[in-house]
Write an enzyme that holds these catalytic residues in place. Structure first.
Site, short mmCIF file in Angstrom:
data_model
loop_
_atom_site.label_atom_id
_atom_site.label_comp_id
_atom_site.label_asym_id
_atom_site.label_seq_id
_atom_site.Cartn_x
_atom_site.Cartn_y
_atom_site.Cartn_z
N GLU A 79 48.92 38.52 32.05
CA GLU A 79 48.02 39.69 31.53
C GLU A 79 48.22 41.21 31.16
OE1 GLU A 79 43.47 38.71 32.78
OE2 GLU A 79 44.66 38.79 34.81
N HIS A 127 44.82 46.67 37.21
CA HIS A 127 43.93 45.51 36.89
C HIS A 127 43.89 44.88 38.07
CE1 HIS A 127 41.99 42.11 35.49
NE2 HIS A 127 43.13 41.20 35.79
N HIS A 149 40.77 42.27 40.72
CA HIS A 149 39.65 41.08 41.03
C HIS A 149 38.99 41.77 42.14
CE1 HIS A 149 42.76 38.52 39.26
NE2 HIS A 149 42.42 38.89 38.24
N HIS A 182 35.40 38.63 36.10
CA HIS A 182 37.01 38.63 36.33
C HIS A 182 37.23 39.71 37.25
CE1 HIS A 182 40.95 38.59 33.92
NE2 HIS A 182 41.24 38.99 35.02
MN MN Z 1 43.12 39.11 36.14
#
Ligand code: MN
Length: 272
Positions: A116, A135, A137, A205
């Site tokens: 990603e 990024h 979760h 996500h």
């Molecule tokens: Mn991810």
């Protein structure tokens, strides 16, 4: 999918070995090559801070085995630094890769990269002032991405939320997927949803958080998560919740870099 790149130190070593060739090519084709040579000189203090950011985010349970943080190169704004594909808690300086804004490794190599990584490259392309991207979760923010309940600033530490935290719906960009930002196109779609905001939720996500420094993006990631927990608690108590209003949010968003917290977190994370 072959997603390999050499480590930062590996790139540096190869550049040294082929340095004569780089000099000759630089003389022939000019600025592009010069930019590449210059790109080998990221400030070691920046790399140390990126290592610290990885370990802090893990210690604060904002990332676990997954999630990543990057920083824009201090001398070449068309490059960014990010770890190879390992758990953030395990990251050391030798694991840091240098990628261009298409998220391709500078100098090639065979280290496995985050699938990603396009989240980072496409946001750096779209937002020239952004210097760092996370990024994650983060569990506490997930409910706000799936219920229509808007994340709103519940206390002064997370006033930046009042600037807006849009929700990215990946189905609008690509229909049914495995939810991952696997391509530059999906990264660009996410960057469009983010717009000029400090963070965006990714439905089903996680989240993406941006800032003008590693300390700011780590602080924002932490207080985004904390705000989500507190807001859910406040909503569960019933009754009307009073949030910071737009002007309060704007004024507290100016707190900025979370320097004092960063100094503490870094000392703990680096065992100093
Ligand atoms: Mn991810």
């Amino acid at each position: 999918m072959n997603t390999k790149a050499s480590t930062y130190s590996g790139v540096a070593r190869r550049e040294f070995l082929v340095g004569g060739g780089v000099l000759l090519a630089g003389a022939l084709i000019g600025a592009a090559r010069n930019a590449r040579s210059e790109s080998m000189t990221a400030d070691p203090a920046l790399i140390e801070d990126l290592v610290a950011a990885n370990r802090i985010l893990a210690a604060l349970e904002i990332v676990d085995g997954y999630g990543h943080v990057s920083v824009r190169h201090d001398k070449n704004p068309d490059h960014y630094l990010i770890a190879r594909s390992i758990a953030p808690e395990s990251v050391g300086a030798k694991d840091i890769l240098e990628l261009d804004l298409d998220s391709k490794p500078v100098g090639g190599g065979d280290a496995k990269m985050y699938l990603e990584r396009f989240i980072h490259g496409e946001i750096y392309k779209a937002r020239p002032e952004v210097k760092a991207v996370v990024h994650n979760h983060s569990a506490a923010v997930i409910p706000f991405g799936v219920t229509g309940a808007a994340l709103r600033p519940i206390y002064h530490m997370a006033g930046f939320i009042g600037l807006g935290v849009p929700v990215f719906e990946i189905r609008d960009a690509a229909g049914d997927t495995d939810m991952l930002i696997r391509t530059p196109e999906l990264g660009a779609a996410l960057a469009r949803t983010l717009g000029d905001k400090p963070a965006a939720l990714m439905r089903g996500h996680g989240a993406v958080v941006v800032g003008d420094s590693l300390s700011q993006v780590v602080g924002r990631s932490y207080y985004l998560q904390m705000n989500a927990k507190l807001q859910a608690q406040a909503m569960a108590l019933g009754g009307e919740v009073t949030y910071l209003d737009t002007e309060e949010a704007r004024k507290t968003a100016g707190f900025g870099s979370y320097d004092r917290a960063w100094d503490l977190w870094k000392r703990r994370a680096m065992g100093k």
